[in-house]
Design an enzyme around this catalytic site. Structure first.
Site, mmCIF file in Angstrom:
data_model
loop_
_atom_site.group_PDB
_atom_site.id
_atom_site.type_symbol
_atom_site.label_atom_id
_atom_site.label_comp_id
_atom_site.label_asym_id
_atom_site.label_seq_id
_atom_site.Cartn_x
_atom_site.Cartn_y
_atom_site.Cartn_z
ATOM 1 N N ARG A 80 4.580 10.650 3.830
ATOM 2 C CA ARG A 80 5.064 9.202 3.879
ATOM 3 C C ARG A 80 6.063 8.914 2.553
ATOM 4 N NH1 ARG A 80 2.637 3.863 1.563
ATOM 5 N NH2 ARG A 80 3.113 2.351 3.030
ATOM 6 N N ASN A 157 5.598 -2.007 3.056
ATOM 7 C CA ASN A 157 4.391 -1.524 2.174
ATOM 8 C C ASN A 157 3.742 -2.754 1.591
ATOM 9 O OD1 ASN A 157 2.885 0.565 0.551
ATOM 10 N ND2 ASN A 157 3.514 -0.723 -0.972
ATOM 11 N N GLU A 158 2.615 -2.823 1.885
ATOM 12 C CA GLU A 158 1.607 -3.990 1.461
ATOM 13 C C GLU A 158 2.209 -5.208 1.462
ATOM 14 O OE1 GLU A 158 -0.024 -2.504 -2.373
ATOM 15 O OE2 GLU A 158 -0.924 -0.720 -1.430
ATOM 16 N N HIS A 224 -4.975 0.513 3.201
ATOM 17 C CA HIS A 224 -4.898 1.401 2.057
ATOM 18 C C HIS A 224 -6.297 0.834 1.197
ATOM 19 C CE1 HIS A 224 -0.176 0.870 1.754
ATOM 20 N NE2 HIS A 224 -0.702 1.399 2.833
ATOM 21 N N TYR A 226 -8.561 1.312 -1.922
ATOM 22 C CA TYR A 226 -8.717 1.414 -3.497
ATOM 23 C C TYR A 226 -10.118 1.129 -3.528
ATOM 24 C CZ TYR A 226 -4.257 3.555 -3.377
ATOM 25 O OH TYR A 226 -2.945 4.140 -3.121
ATOM 26 N N GLU A 253 -2.926 5.018 2.376
ATOM 27 C CA GLU A 253 -2.903 5.206 1.038
ATOM 28 C C GLU A 253 -4.554 5.149 0.541
ATOM 29 O OE1 GLU A 253 -0.784 2.801 -1.722
ATOM 30 O OE2 GLU A 253 0.725 2.809 -0.608
ATOM 31 N N TRP A 282 -2.495 8.977 -2.037
ATOM 32 C CA TRP A 282 -1.465 8.466 -2.873
ATOM 33 C C TRP A 282 -1.642 9.363 -4.069
ATOM 34 C CZ3 TRP A 282 2.755 5.347 -2.410
ATOM 35 C CH2 TRP A 282 3.471 5.085 -3.496
#
Length: 453
Positions: A80, A157-158, A224, A226, A253, A282
């Site tokens: 990516r 992105n995001e 994503h 996290y 991610e 990531w």
């Protein structure tokens, strides 16, 4: 999460449970990547494709193009790539995008291209809208034409922070439709709001409507993971929701740690493998702003992998053990990641020699020779030991060992074995604990058995 501190981005593709895959791989009419009725990401020929790779911060490090070869040599099938629309960072123009796509193809990688300037829209003052990101893709369209077999377009992105996230649904639909109206036939990828983590479940609850709004029905969703995803229950619930709904999902991610909490990377890797979903970690290298610990390679050096880099590439359910190369590259040498395939190797010979041995330890060298008439690139070499040998250090390649079984992928400088007798060499240190330190009985290169010399 405080995503402004992280140059984040992701990739992957949802899958039904493995038992359902065969029924979803019958559509061969498409010209590029496409989503099946069962929510699987398929290649143009109908082959099921599961992304296994990493994010690379090209927008901030445009001279680090060798990183693509490095991640390929470590086993990735996808990268990516961070790009900029020019609104927050220097624009990656048409020529640069074309060069990135060419480099992905040269390294036999599927390219997920993402526009990063949308990060945290509505909360981050400098961020731009998904509509603006769609305009960027249209401006570089000539670099992407006829690349549908190699490129997935991750629109932005995001694209929302934690403010006014209800706008995500309409904005995402509109961006998809703008690109379709402009003639984009590529698989599109859309990121979740809440800095990509969708703790509000906005993407989860509206994914079906967004997918239906795509006239091509060729959109993949990217979550994503996290700090929001710090328990196995949260990870499994989120991913299984998409699987049950037969909607395509990837973990675009994730990391092993983050300033907003400690994600459960072991469960992310295990669950995506069990469900056949794609993931992109990531990130390769170059993080700043306090999240330098997310670098997989120190200073972009593939020989200096961090603990996070070793985990994602060589650990359980990691890239080296699970990635399969896209079949679109079969004419260039096939899939070196599937030991069940006959492989593209027309002929190979391996010599194995113990140079020095002592109680419990040894040093050895191994030479792989290409006896065929075509060069071999992106190779994997496999063998098994019989006396409890364990490789502790290697140069020329990166080993993954599961009990007696060893699989090696090459270092970037050894990734191509020239035709007609060309060779590459590996050296390593190891331990042994059996009655004898015997040589392996057989070697397989890309799934084909080699002679021994």
């Amino acid at each position: 999460m405080a995503a402004a501190l992280c140059l984040c981005a992701t990739l992957g593709a949802i899958a039904l449970p493995p038992a359902a895959h065969a029924a979803d791989t019958t559509d061969t009419a498409a010209t590029g990547f496409h989503v099946s009725a069962g929510g699987r990401l398929l290649e143009a020929n109908g082959n099921d494709f599961v992304m296994r790779g990493v994010n690379h911060a090209h927008a901030w490090y445009p001279n680090r193009t060798s990183s693509l070869a490095d991640v390929k040599a470590l086993g990735a099938n996808t990268v990516r790539v961070v790009l900029s629309t020019g609104d927050q960072w220097t624009k990656n123009d048409t020529a640069d995008v074309a060069a990135v796509v060419a480099q992905c193809k040269q390294n036999r990688l599927i390219c997920v291209l993402e526009a990063h300037d949308t990060t945290g829209y509505g909360e981050q003052s400098a961020a731009v809208s998904l509509s603006r990101a769609a305009d960027y893709w249209i401006s570089v369209k000539s670099a992407l034409q006829s690349q549908e077999q190699y490129v997935v377009v991750n629109i932005g992105n995001e694209p929302y922070g934690n403010t006014n996230t209800t706008g995500w649904t309409a904005d995402t639909k509109a961006a998809i439709q703008k690109l379709r109206a402009a003639g984009f036939g590529h698989t599109l990828m859309v990121d979740a709001p809440n800095w990509g983590q969708d703790w509000s479940h906005t993407m989860r609850d509206n994914a079906a409507a967004v997918f239906a709004a795509d006239p091509e029905r060729n959109t993949v969703f990217s979550i994503h993971m996290y700090g929001v995803f710090d328990t196995a229950a949260e990870i499994n619930a989120y991913l299984n929701h998409f699987v049950a709904a037969r909607l395509p999902i990837v973990v675009g991610e994730f990391g092993h740690d983050h300033s907003d909490g400690n994600p459960d990377e072991d469960t992310i890797l295990a669950t995506t493998q069990a469900l056949g979903l794609g993931y992109l970690g990531w990130s390769w290298s170059g993080n700043g702003g306090g999240v330098e610990y997310l670098d997989m390679a120190t200073g972009f050096d593939p020989a200096a992998l961090t603990a996070w880099g070793r985990r994602i590439f060589s650990g359980a359910n990691g890239i080296a053990a699970t990635a399969k190369e896209a079949t679109v590259y079969a004419g260039d040498g096939g899939d070196p990641g599937d030991p069940g395939d006959p492989g593209p190797t027309p002929g190979c010979a391996v010599s194995y020699r113990v140079i020095h041995q002592w109680d419990g330890g040894f040093q050895a060298e191994l030479t792989v020779r290409n006896t065929g008439s075509s060069a071999i690139s992106g190779w994997k070499l496999a063998w098994s030991y019989a006396n409890g040998q364990t490789i502790s250090q290697m140069w020329g390649g990166s080993p993954t060992q599961n009990g007696a079984a060893v699989t090696v992928v090459p270092a970037s400088y050894a990734s191509v074995i020239p035709a007609n007798g060309g060779s590459v060499a590996l050296g390593f240190l190891g331990t042994w604990n059996g009655a004898a330190n015997s040589h392996p009985a057989a070697f397989a290169l890309n799934g084909s058995t080699c002679s021994q010399t």
